[in-house]
Design an enzyme around this catalytic site. Structure first.
Site, PDB file in Angstrom:
ATOM      1  N   ARG A  95      37.607  25.462  35.574  1.00 32.32           N
ATOM      2  CA  ARG A  95      38.446  26.541  36.096  1.00 32.32           C
ATOM      3  C   ARG A  95      39.087  27.305  34.937  1.00 32.32           C
ATOM      4  O   ARG A  95      39.032  26.877  33.794  1.00 32.32           O
ATOM      5  CB  ARG A  95      39.515  25.994  37.049  1.00 32.32           C
ATOM      6  CG  ARG A  95      40.345  24.821  36.489  1.00 32.32           C
ATOM      7  CD  ARG A  95      41.756  24.863  36.970  1.00 32.32           C
ATOM      8  NE  ARG A  95      42.440  26.040  36.473  1.00 32.32           N
ATOM      9  CZ  ARG A  95      42.978  26.133  35.259  1.00 32.32           C
ATOM     10  NH1 ARG A  95      42.909  25.140  34.418  1.00 32.32           N
ATOM     11  NH2 ARG A  95      43.584  27.237  34.868  1.00 32.32           N
ATOM     12  N   GLY A  96      39.730  28.436  35.302  1.00 34.31           N
ATOM     13  CA  GLY A  96      40.282  29.324  34.285  1.00 34.31           C
ATOM     14  C   GLY A  96      39.215  30.357  33.963  1.00 34.31           C
ATOM     15  O   GLY A  96      38.046  30.008  33.717  1.00 34.31           O
ATOM     16  N   CYS A  99      50.875  28.746  35.953  1.00 34.09           N
ATOM     17  CA  CYS A  99      49.502  28.253  35.962  1.00 34.09           C
ATOM     18  C   CYS A  99      49.076  27.797  34.564  1.00 34.09           C
ATOM     19  O   CYS A  99      49.925  27.420  33.739  1.00 34.09           O
ATOM     20  CB  CYS A  99      48.542  29.289  36.547  1.00 34.09           C
ATOM     21  SG  CYS A  99      46.996  28.534  37.147  1.00 34.09           S
ATOM     22  N   ASP A 154      43.154  36.780  35.912  1.00 34.56           N
ATOM     23  CA  ASP A 154      41.790  36.541  36.400  1.00 34.56           C
ATOM     24  C   ASP A 154      41.027  37.848  36.491  1.00 34.56           C
ATOM     25  O   ASP A 154      39.800  37.870  36.401  1.00 34.56           O
ATOM     26  CB  ASP A 154      41.824  35.822  37.743  1.00 34.56           C
ATOM     27  CG  ASP A 154      42.382  34.417  37.569  1.00 34.56           C
ATOM     28  OD1 ASP A 154      43.622  34.280  37.539  1.00 34.56           O
ATOM     29  OD2 ASP A 154      41.595  33.479  37.404  1.00 34.56           O
ATOM     30  N   LYS A 173      38.205  40.279  31.291  1.00 33.26           N
ATOM     31  CA  LYS A 173      38.864  40.224  32.601  1.00 33.26           C
ATOM     32  C   LYS A 173      39.098  41.613  33.188  1.00 33.26           C
ATOM     33  O   LYS A 173      39.695  41.738  34.258  1.00 33.26           O
ATOM     34  CB  LYS A 173      40.202  39.473  32.517  1.00 33.26           C
ATOM     35  CG  LYS A 173      40.070  37.964  32.495  1.00 33.26           C
ATOM     36  CD  LYS A 173      40.002  37.432  31.095  1.00 33.26           C
ATOM     37  CE  LYS A 173      40.075  35.935  31.002  1.00 33.26           C
ATOM     38  NZ  LYS A 173      41.434  35.446  30.954  1.00 33.26           N
TER      39      LYS A 173
HETATM   40  O1  LIG Z   1      40.932  32.679  31.200  1.00 36.71           O
HETATM   41  P1  LIG Z   1      42.195  31.890  31.139  1.00 36.71           P
HETATM   42  O2  LIG Z   1      43.251  32.603  30.356  1.00 36.71           O
HETATM   43  O3  LIG Z   1      41.974  30.473  30.651  1.00 36.71           O
HETATM   44  O4  LIG Z   1      42.717  31.691  32.644  1.00 36.71           O
HETATM   45  C1  LIG Z   1      43.061  32.829  33.411  1.00 36.71           C
HETATM   46  C2  LIG Z   1      43.561  32.461  34.765  1.00 36.71           C
HETATM   47  O5  LIG Z   1      42.657  31.578  35.440  1.00 36.71           O
HETATM   48  C3  LIG Z   1      43.414  30.713  36.286  1.00 36.71           C
HETATM   49  O6  LIG Z   1      42.893  30.671  37.588  1.00 36.71           O
HETATM   50  P2  LIG Z   1      42.260  29.319  38.228  1.00 36.71           P
HETATM   51  O7  LIG Z   1      43.098  28.143  37.813  1.00 36.71           O
HETATM   52  O8  LIG Z   1      40.827  29.241  37.751  1.00 36.71           O
HETATM   53  O9  LIG Z   1      42.327  29.559  39.727  1.00 36.71           O
HETATM   54  C4  LIG Z   1      44.840  31.206  36.242  1.00 36.71           C
HETATM   55  O10 LIG Z   1      45.148  32.152  37.241  1.00 36.71           O
HETATM   56  C5  LIG Z   1      44.892  31.756  34.839  1.00 36.71           C
HETATM   57  O11 LIG Z   1      45.990  32.630  34.616  1.00 36.71           O
END
Ligand SMILES: O=P(O)(O)OC[C@H]1O[C@H](OP(=O)(O)O)[C@H](O)[C@@H]1O
Length: 317
Positions: free
Chosen positions: A22-23, A130, A199, A235
């Site tokens: 995730r992320g 988050c 995101d 993004k």
């Molecule tokens: O790309 P990076 O900065 O690591 O993450 C960006 C975003 O991704 C995450 O979503 P989730 O936990 O996958 O639903 C969060 O919303 C976080 O801010």
């Protein structure tokens, strides 16, 4: 799922779906590597079969989660690399473009971190929401510059990604205070910057990030606390240039409450949106690897980077 999709690609897709992976940036890296595996292991014997197989793999990855635009942006980047006319040539094209993509991703995050770090002063306290690798890159760079940074970390219900943030900040030597989400306003007076990831970023500068970001931003604005969004250009959501809206993922309600407990309390309807939209007027700066931007000017950067449009190279021709 399409039988041409390699087991490893299925595995990556399942991990994204369940949020083992995730992320936004991590997802992008994982899908680029998955396409590389599909290409390396393909036993297609003609170029058109190879291309069709790669498209099928990309569709399987694309269908996992709808909001983080880094996922389709990564697929687009890697698939666009296919220009050869033989299977071996195409295979090499994918390997090269996937490797190139992953290297760019790492470089972008490091460059973004340095830009974000310049906004942080020695002794600053940040509040996070988050877990964002882009946001943490800013803190890491600031710490490397010798600045003392402290953090108030929101736990981020329902999945508590704030715990990951707390752990990674502690590893950097940053003192952490963990709070429940609803305590954020109470502690904003102690905070110099709200620092979050993204995101997706829309053409008007709206920031799509973990549910709760917009409420935090409104409260921070009320308290006069600056809101900084760390977001690689990966993004930026090219579809929003042509009027498309960003699809907000609705996740399983069992992340909030299990079925048995829900029935015990009278079976209320439960909804679980994963993300919300923070309007540009609540955002002070969007920090990218290309520098920092006021949200209203992000559209210029988006046009420059995605001017060629937003094709879907994974679609069946
Ligand atoms: O790309 P990076 O900065 O690591 O993450 C960006 C975003 O991704 C995450 O979503 P989730 O936990 O996958 O639903 C969060 O919303 C976080 O801010």
């Amino acid at each position: 799922m399409d039988e041409r999709v390699h087991p490893e690609v299925r595995h990556v897709a399942a991990d994204i779906d369940t949020m083992e992976v995730r992320g936004a940036a991590t997802i992008a890296d994982a899908v680029a590597r998955a396409l590389r595996t599909q290409a390396e292991e393909s036993d297609a014997t003609d170029p058109e079969a190879f291309r069709a197989e790669l498209r099928a793999a990309a569709r399987a990855l694309h269908e996992t989660r709808p909001t983080a635009v880094s996922l389709p942006n990564a697929l687009r980047y890697v698939l666009r690399g296919m220009s050869s006319t033989t299977v071996e040539g195409l295979r090499q094209d994918i390997v090269t473009s996937a490797d190139d993509f992953c290297q760019r991703l790492d470089r972008a995050q490091a460059d973004l971190g340095k830009v974000g770090a310049n906004r942080l002063r020695d002794g600053d306290v940040i509040m996070t929401h988050c877990h964002s690798t882009d946001a943490l890159a800013c803190v890491e760079a600031a710490v490397e510059q010798g600045k003392h940074i402290e953090a108030i970390v929101k736990e981020t219900r329902p999945r508590n990604q704030g715990h990951i943030t707390a752990e990674e900040l502690a590893d950097m030597g940053v003192p952490v205070t963990l709070i429940v989400d609803s305590a954020a306003r109470r502690y904003l007076n102690d905070v110099d910057h709200v620092l979050v990831g993204a995101d997706a970023v829309a053409a008007d500068g709206s920031v799509i990030n973990k549910i709760g970001t917009s409420g935090l931003a409104v409260n921070a604005r009320d308290r006069g606390t600056p809101i900084m969004v760390a977001s690689q250009t990966l993004k930026l959501h090219p579809g929003t240039l042509t009027g498309h809206t960003v699809d907000i993922e609705m996740r399983d309600t069992e992340e909030i409450i299990d079925e048995e407990r829900r029935e015990e309390i009278g079976s209320p309807k439960v909804v679980n949106p994963a993300f919300d939209v923070t309007p540009p007027r609540y955002v002070d700066a969007i920090v990218t690897e290309r520098g920092q931007f006021p949200p209203e000017s992000i559209v210029t950067l988006m046009r420059e980077l995605f001017g060629e449009g937003t094709s879907e190279p994974w679609a069946e021709p």
